[in-house]
Enzyme design. Structure first.
Site, PDB file in Angstrom:
ATOM      1  N   ILE A 143       0.917  -1.061  -0.056  1.00 51.28           N
ATOM      2  CA  ILE A 143      -0.071  -0.190  -0.057  1.00 51.28           C
ATOM      3  C   ILE A 143       0.905   1.255   0.027  1.00 51.28           C
ATOM      4  CG2 ILE A 143      -1.710   1.425   1.402  1.00 51.28           C
ATOM      5  CD1 ILE A 143      -2.854  -1.404   2.321  1.00 51.28           C
ATOM      6  N   TYR A 182      -2.658  -5.913  17.103  1.00 54.10           N
ATOM      7  CA  TYR A 182      -2.850  -5.150  15.844  1.00 54.10           C
ATOM      8  C   TYR A 182      -4.137  -4.208  15.802  1.00 54.10           C
ATOM      9  CZ  TYR A 182      -2.972  -4.127  10.979  1.00 54.10           C
ATOM     10  OH  TYR A 182      -3.027  -3.537   9.790  1.00 54.10           O
ATOM     11  N   ALA A 240       2.558  -9.007   1.795  1.00 54.61           N
ATOM     12  CA  ALA A 240       2.176  -9.367   3.142  1.00 54.61           C
ATOM     13  C   ALA A 240       1.193 -10.443   3.260  1.00 54.61           C
ATOM     14  CB  ALA A 240       2.141  -8.366   3.985  1.00 54.61           C
TER      15      ALA A 240
END
Length: 265
Positions: free
Chosen positions: A17, A157, A194
């Site tokens: 990204i 996260y 990822a």
């Protein structure tokens, strides 16, 4: 060329990204600084874009070294004299250790929350000093749909991203007096390296059943949202939490099962 003459700094920008954001902002005419720990890799990517006529430069940033969030801003200011947009793209997790609440080690939790929150707080705090002096700017935080829809794992996260969503609104409110806007882009499952490395095909298929658009997002689609928040066209938009997730989380929790039943009729 909606970003002509703007100076934009993007963290964690050598792949996925972050790199997509670099490309799309550069295509819109901005001078883009790639902040990265691996400067050799950043320079290689920057050279590719420069060869196509784009204005891309590199500065050093290592999220494990808090002082580098200050120096990366200073490097941009020393080189260009201003910073118009900061894209806080850095974020990390430890999939094998960041599990559910009961099974995640406290140190793993605190380390993940600390490094992800610090990357946004420290960089933004330094950037607003210069943005305020120059009459304004835009801060764009790359969060995650996991910050608003609890997962069955990655407690660290998800918590860090939820905190970043709230911090986004705080920055927007506190810095509005300086004409500084702050918004967040929340990607859903995105087709990055990822994702390919860390998620099994079985998990991806299960996840896709719960996305109304029935596909993963492309990094460019996330970057397009970033470009919008960077542009003057969004000058009256601040404190917003924008999901770019194919509709994930928008439907009933029974969406996947009900869709299967409907398709069999």
């Amino acid at each position: 060329m909606k970003l002509q003459n703007k100076v934009i700094l993007i963290t964690a920008s050598t792949r996925g990204i972050g790199l997509a954001c670099v490309k799309e902002c550069a295509k819109e005419g901005a001078t883009v600084y790639m902040a990265a720990r691996n400067l050799a890799l950043a320079k290689a990517e920057a050279d590719k874009l420069i060869s196509h006529g784009y204005n891309v430069k590199c500065v050093y940033n290592d999220a494990s070294k808090p002082e580098s969030f200050v120096t990366m801003i200073e490097d941009v200011i020393n080189d260009s004299g201003r910073i118009d947009v900061l894209v806080n793209n850095f974020g990390t997790s430890k999939p094998g250790l960041d599990l559910d609440f009961s099974n995640t080690d406290t140190d793993v939790f605190l380390d993940t929350v600390t490094i992800n929150l610090r990357s946004v707080f420290a960089g933004s705090k330094e950037a607003v000093k210069h943005m305020a002096k120059q009459g304004g700017g835009s801060i764009i935080n790359i969060s995650s749909v996991g910050g608003i829809v609890p997962d069955i794992s990655q407690v660290s996260y998800g918590t860090s991203k939820a905190a970043i969503n709230y911090l986004t609104k705080l920055i927007a409110v506190h810095e509005a007096k300086n004409n500084i806007r702050c918004n967040a882009v929340l990607p859903g499952m995105t087709a990055t390296e990822a994702v390919e490395k860390n998620l099994s095909g079985e998990f991806r298929n299960v996840f896709l059943r719960n996305i109304p658009l029935k596909r993963m997002g492309e990094p460019k689609e996330i970057a397009n949202a970033v470009v919008y928040f960077a542009r003057d066209d969004s000058g009256y938009t601040t404190g917003q939490i924008l999901t770019v997730s194919g509709g994930f989380g928008a439907a009933t929790p029974l969406y996947a099962d009900l869709s299967d039943k409907t398709s069999k009729r």
